[in-house]
Design a protein around this motif. Structure first.
Motif, PDB file in Angstrom:
ATOM      1  N   GLU A  22      17.872 -48.153 -79.817  1.00 51.15           N
ATOM      2  CA  GLU A  22      18.297 -48.356 -78.433  1.00 51.15           C
ATOM      3  C   GLU A  22      18.403 -47.039 -77.676  1.00 51.15           C
ATOM      4  N   SER A  26      15.610 -47.545 -74.935  1.00 54.83           N
ATOM      5  CA  SER A  26      16.314 -47.786 -73.664  1.00 54.83           C
ATOM      6  C   SER A  26      16.664 -46.461 -72.993  1.00 54.83           C
ATOM      7  N   ARG A  33      17.148 -53.409 -73.481  1.00 56.05           N
ATOM      8  CA  ARG A  33      17.284 -54.134 -74.742  1.00 56.05           C
ATOM      9  C   ARG A  33      17.606 -55.587 -74.415  1.00 56.05           C
TER      10      ARG A  33
END
Length: 122
Positions: A22, A26, A33
Motif C-alpha cells: 500500500e 497507493s 487500495r
C-alpha cells in the motif's frame, strides 16, 4: 472473437506485506487500495485501482520477484514520477526511448519490475 482490453494485471508478493504494498502502490503511484471480494480476501494480497488501471497483488508462497516479465503503465508526468520514486529510494533503471515514448523501469518493494512510459510530444 476479439480481446478488447486488459481488466487487471497481477503481480506476486510475499505473504504479510500488504502494508508495504500500500505504501508503494497507493503512496507513491497514487492508486487507490480497493477491498478484495470476500471470497478472495483470505488469500492475502491487495488490489489497487486508478483511472483505467487495476493492479492485483497476490501472495505467492514460494515468492520470487519478476525481474524480467512486467506490466507497463502509461503515465502523464513521467519525470515527476521518476523524481518521486528516486526521492523514496526506489530502485529504477533509465531505458532508451521506444518509438513514440520516453520510459524507465522501476522495482516495487518486492523486487518486481514495472515499466512506466509517457508519449513523446508531437
Amino acid at each position: 472473437m476479439q480481446l478488447s482490453h486488459v481488466h487487471h494485471v497481477q503481480v506476486a508478493m510475499p505473504a504479510g506485506q500488504e502494508d508495504q504494498a500500500e505504501r508503494f502502490y497507493s503512496g507513491l503511484l497514487g492508486l487507490e487500495r480497493v477491498p478484495k471480494p470476500d471470497q478472495l480476501a483470505g488469500r492475502g494480497g491487495a488490489w489497487f485501482r486508478g483511472a483505467g488501471v487495476e493492479v492485483h497483488l497476490g501472495v505467492e508462497g514460494d515468492f520470487q520477484p519478476a525481474r524480467k516479465a512486467h506490466p507497463a503503465f502509461i503515465v502523464a508526468g513521467l519525470e515527476e514520477l521518476r523524481r518521486r520514486l528516486e526521492q523514496a529510494g526506489v530502485e529504477f533503471e533509465p531505458q532508451p526511448p521506444l518509438e513514440g515514448y520516453r520510459r524507465f523501469h522501476a522495482f516495487d518493494p518486492f523486487g518486481n519490475r514495472l515499466e512506466f512510459l509517457e508519449p513523446l510530444p508531437g
